[in-house]
Write a protein that holds these residues in place. Sequence first.
Motif, PDB file in Angstrom:
ATOM      1  N   ILE A   1      -2.162  -7.460  -5.708  1.00 53.80           N
ATOM      2  CA  ILE A   1      -2.985  -6.508  -4.956  1.00 53.80           C
ATOM      3  C   ILE A   1      -4.065  -7.311  -4.252  1.00 53.80           C
ATOM      4  O   ILE A   1      -4.889  -7.954  -4.902  1.00 53.80           O
ATOM      5  CB  ILE A   1      -3.618  -5.461  -5.902  1.00 53.80           C
ATOM      6  CG1 ILE A   1      -2.507  -4.669  -6.614  1.00 53.80           C
ATOM      7  CG2 ILE A   1      -4.532  -4.531  -5.117  1.00 53.80           C
ATOM      8  CD1 ILE A   1      -3.044  -3.719  -7.670  1.00 53.80           C
TER       9      ILE A   1
ATOM     10  N   SER B   1       0.856  -1.197   0.000  1.00 53.64           N
ATOM     11  CA  SER B   1       0.000   0.000   0.000  1.00 53.64           C
ATOM     12  C   SER B   1       0.884   1.236   0.000  1.00 53.64           C
ATOM     13  O   SER B   1       2.085   1.174   0.321  1.00 53.64           O
ATOM     14  CB  SER B   1      -0.922   0.021   1.223  1.00 53.64           C
ATOM     15  OG  SER B   1      -0.179   0.208   2.397  1.00 53.64           O
TER      16      SER B   1
ATOM     17  N   LYS C   1      -0.642   0.940  -8.657  1.00 51.97           N
ATOM     18  CA  LYS C   1      -1.537  -0.093  -8.133  1.00 51.97           C
ATOM     19  C   LYS C   1      -2.815   0.530  -7.611  1.00 51.97           C
ATOM     20  O   LYS C   1      -3.914  -0.014  -7.777  1.00 51.97           O
ATOM     21  CB  LYS C   1      -0.852  -0.878  -7.016  1.00 51.97           C
ATOM     22  CG  LYS C   1       0.258  -1.792  -7.473  1.00 51.97           C
ATOM     23  CD  LYS C   1       0.834  -2.556  -6.286  1.00 51.97           C
ATOM     24  CE  LYS C   1       1.951  -3.504  -6.706  1.00 51.97           C
ATOM     25  NZ  LYS C   1       2.497  -4.233  -5.540  1.00 51.97           N
ATOM     26  N   ASP C   2      -2.675   1.682  -6.945  1.00 52.46           N
ATOM     27  CA  ASP C   2      -3.858   2.348  -6.401  1.00 52.46           C
ATOM     28  C   ASP C   2      -4.798   2.797  -7.522  1.00 52.46           C
ATOM     29  O   ASP C   2      -6.028   2.714  -7.393  1.00 52.46           O
ATOM     30  CB  ASP C   2      -3.425   3.555  -5.553  1.00 52.46           C
ATOM     31  CG  ASP C   2      -4.425   3.859  -4.453  1.00 52.46           C
ATOM     32  OD1 ASP C   2      -4.823   2.911  -3.741  1.00 52.46           O
ATOM     33  OD2 ASP C   2      -4.819   5.033  -4.320  1.00 52.46           O
TER      34      ASP C   2
ATOM     35  N   ILE D   1      -4.819  -7.105 -11.399  1.00 51.71           N
ATOM     36  CA  ILE D   1      -4.696  -6.921  -9.943  1.00 51.71           C
ATOM     37  C   ILE D   1      -3.992  -8.119  -9.315  1.00 51.71           C
ATOM     38  O   ILE D   1      -3.118  -7.967  -8.451  1.00 51.71           O
ATOM     39  CB  ILE D   1      -6.104  -6.710  -9.324  1.00 51.71           C
ATOM     40  CG1 ILE D   1      -6.600  -5.310  -9.662  1.00 51.71           C
ATOM     41  CG2 ILE D   1      -6.079  -6.912  -7.823  1.00 51.71           C
ATOM     42  CD1 ILE D   1      -8.006  -5.037  -9.199  1.00 51.71           C
TER      43      ILE D   1
ATOM     44  N   ASN E   1      -8.755  -3.785  -1.570  1.00 55.21           N
ATOM     45  CA  ASN E   1      -9.207  -2.652  -2.374  1.00 55.21           C
ATOM     46  C   ASN E   1     -10.189  -1.832  -1.542  1.00 55.21           C
ATOM     47  O   ASN E   1     -11.363  -2.180  -1.421  1.00 55.21           O
ATOM     48  CB  ASN E   1      -9.883  -3.123  -3.671  1.00 55.21           C
ATOM     49  CG  ASN E   1     -10.083  -1.962  -4.646  1.00 55.21           C
ATOM     50  OD1 ASN E   1     -10.113  -0.803  -4.274  1.00 55.21           O
ATOM     51  ND2 ASN E   1     -10.237  -2.293  -5.917  1.00 55.21           N
TER      52      ASN E   1
ATOM     53  N   ARG F   1      -6.602  -0.163  -8.600  1.00 56.91           N
ATOM     54  CA  ARG F   1      -7.712  -0.429  -7.664  1.00 56.91           C
ATOM     55  C   ARG F   1      -8.912   0.440  -7.984  1.00 56.91           C
ATOM     56  O   ARG F   1     -10.068  -0.022  -8.012  1.00 56.91           O
ATOM     57  CB  ARG F   1      -7.273  -0.165  -6.221  1.00 56.91           C
ATOM     58  CG  ARG F   1      -6.266  -1.151  -5.651  1.00 56.91           C
ATOM     59  CD  ARG F   1      -6.036  -0.879  -4.159  1.00 56.91           C
ATOM     60  NE  ARG F   1      -5.026  -1.731  -3.583  1.00 56.91           N
ATOM     61  CZ  ARG F   1      -3.747  -1.391  -3.421  1.00 56.91           C
ATOM     62  NH1 ARG F   1      -3.338  -0.183  -3.825  1.00 56.91           N
ATOM     63  NH2 ARG F   1      -2.894  -2.230  -2.867  1.00 56.91           N
ATOM     64  N   LYS F   2      -8.662   1.752  -8.201  1.00 53.30           N
ATOM     65  CA  LYS F   2      -9.753   2.690  -8.483  1.00 53.30           C
ATOM     66  C   LYS F   2     -10.459   2.324  -9.802  1.00 53.30           C
ATOM     67  O   LYS F   2     -11.693   2.376  -9.898  1.00 53.30           O
ATOM     68  CB  LYS F   2      -9.216   4.117  -8.553  1.00 53.30           C
ATOM     69  CG  LYS F   2      -8.737   4.665  -7.205  1.00 53.30           C
ATOM     70  CD  LYS F   2      -8.171   6.067  -7.357  1.00 53.30           C
ATOM     71  CE  LYS F   2      -7.681   6.628  -6.023  1.00 53.30           C
ATOM     72  NZ  LYS F   2      -7.089   7.974  -6.165  1.00 53.30           N
TER      73      LYS F   2
END
Length: 888
Positions: free
Chosen positions: A687, A533, A615-616, A682, A690, A619-620
Amino acid sequence: MERTIKRKNTEIDRLAETLHATQAIKTFTAWCNSHLRKLGIHIESVAQDFRSGVNLVKLLEVISGGEIARLETGKMRIHKVNNVKKALDFVASKGVNLIGIGAEEIVDGNLKMTLGMIWTIILRFAIQDISVEEMSAKEGLLLWCQKKTAPYKNVNVTNFHTSFKDGLAFCALIHRHRPDLIDYNHLRKDNAVYNLQYAFEVAEKELDIPIMLDANDIASTMRPDERAIMTYVSSYYHAFASSQQASQAANRICKVLNVNQENETLMEEYESLASGLLEWIEHMIPWIDQMREQRASSISEVKARLEEFRTYRLTVKPPKTEEKGKLITDYNTLQTKLRLSNRPAFLPSEGKLINDIERAWDNLETTERGVEQHLMSELIRLQRLEHLFARFSQKCDSLAAWITETKAFFKKDNIAEADLNELLGKIKSDDAFDTDMGIHRERLDQIANLAQDMVQQGFSKAAEVAARSQAMNGLWENLLVARTKHREDLETARETQEKIDTMRLEFAKKANPFNNWLEGAREDLLDTFVCHSIDEVNSLVTAHEEFKACLPEFHQIFLDIQQLQQEIDVVATFGSNPYTNLEVDSLGTKWNELLQLIPQRDQLLQDALVKEKKKDELRKTFANHANWFANWTAEEQTKISESTMGPDLSLNEQLAYLGELLEEVEGYKPQYEELENLNKMIQNEVIFNNPYCKHTMESLNVSWEELHNSVARQKNAVENQILVRDSKGINEEQVKEMKSAFDHFDKNDDGRLDHFEFRACLVSLGYNVDTEEHLVNHNADNDRHSDFERVLQMVDPDMTGQVTFNAFMDFMTQEASDMDTAEQIIASFRVLAGDKRYITPEEIRRELPAHQAEYCIARMSPYEGHDAVPGSLDYMSFATALYGQSDL
């Protein structure tokens, strides 16, 4: 049964096409009034005046000469429905099938069904035997003669006397029904006696009609006796009607056999499909289980399993999901067909019931559930172990190098040639070495803890780790031995060496901790890390910034050490520092290396931060797609449950709409596949969580499958409603009204009503049932509740306290249905058998098509009565077996 329904509907359609609506209403109204006027009743139109059921019951009573039942005088819809239903039950008791005509449709003023009902009544009570259309027996017989002889030249039947004098009418009647018996084209109108005698003799010989008239008398009489002619002509009518009756009996048997054979084919198809699906499920469950039960030994192995499971879910399972939906749909359709054709319900083989299929499917999905999560957990576990192994190896290498370096120092230390200052320095250096030993002992403990953690978690290189840890313990023990010996040597020489260089001691005390700090800082800067994260990366960045903030402080310590070394060099003219093997130059080299590692660490952390941000974003992106997809599936479910039930949509329009909706759902498959691709990305990026989305790919997959199944279930429900509508003869408005009422009282939305809800539903539809008080307060002398209890026996025979929608629909339509019965089939076979209690294979083959004749012969049991003849067959037990009343 489907052919019967289509035939009945076709007859009604043909009536509607042949007669204009106003002419049909006027004609049937006049016919009804011709009977109702005997009671002083006059109706304006059959389209409206039979809706209450009162006039309809009166009509049947007057034309049958009997009393049907006590009428209900209430004005509610249920009272009207009950009155009409009593009338239709009476018609059905006379052997008339009313397929497709329901009481609710008559009450609702369905013109097409009302005309069909009146025409059916006319057929039974006005034309049966020798009556034709609405005329009396005489006029009917005359009209029959006119129709049969209309195509023949020189024949014009207008009465039962002069029209038959020339004999051509008799010959035309025989030729019309049996053209093989009469050569009509060679007859002449002026040869009356020959024509008459020819017809009489052929009728006697070929049709078993005795000669009742004299040809010469008829030809020579100006006006033959009307009654005699009618009596003779009626013999023709009954003779030809008898052969027609046999043909109709054969047709009825063929129709029933066709239905039975079609149902047997559907049952075999169900058994085959169910067996295949159950075998596939039984095969897949162990395969899925082994993915979860077998522990992976490498990251590549876990990724391969993930890809294999994803392929199964996207390519292997969907066809089986469709196959399961088709199996349930076919089963429901088969049961509906059996129910509508008055056949016993289909009971699949043991272990192949719908409940067995659903249970096996639930076991499959239970096995699937959590497999992907388990594999992801395994992937993270193995990555962590790889990270631990890297740290373990680095610490082992660092400690081994330090031990080797320390042992080498002990070995080369020339104690014997050292002066006093050197020896005192060595002794104090050895004291300072305890601190260094403690620090490195902690590193040895860290190595042991890392090794234990990896071994306990089943690391694939556990043996290698354990051996390396044991080897480090051995190196440490050797170091302790070497250090003990070195100390003993110093103590032995101490007696001769007393001086110590205080400044060198001070240097050692400063240089050693500084060196340990340098090594520790270097290890930290070289330490690898795995983050999941942005917060984890930021915490490392913060720690690194705090480390850089303390650099000035340690730089000052280094300057102090340099200053101290310069002072030592001023006063010490020979020898080396006995308290430490550290030198300012080596410390300077380590310091410079440390300064070079700092920007490298900065870059690594920045790279990690950029990676986590990507990665974020992933996720979004997944969250945006998943949230939209979840909302879309919910909206589609709403469309299925609400839009298709719109009051302006017919059942056929609903079916078409559901077909379009299914195509629309299929059109969104690319969005679903895009979600799968995002989910794969992902997983590839490891990941695991989420925070932007509560939906998982597994839950979205369930929603996708449920959406497909919902459309299929609703489509099947509408198809079954159409099947009920077409077979029972009720219109779409009535189906909608019934379903709307049922849904209104189905508070739990589970497709069932308790008894009080069911009673309220009937009342809302206008059905006359006892009040709740009557249901609760009754005794042996009070049977006012018997009607409702009779209804409950029909819709809930096991008294479970629940009424299903199918049972509700059957009740609302079944008493108006005209179904084939075992008694009707027995009567039909009796006609073919010439009123015998048995039938022969020759008689069956003569009357039925070849394939159906052989079907009957193969399944009929031998007749065992006292009047049996060789080869005689028992058609009665065969007919009852067709309807589940005995074994076939």
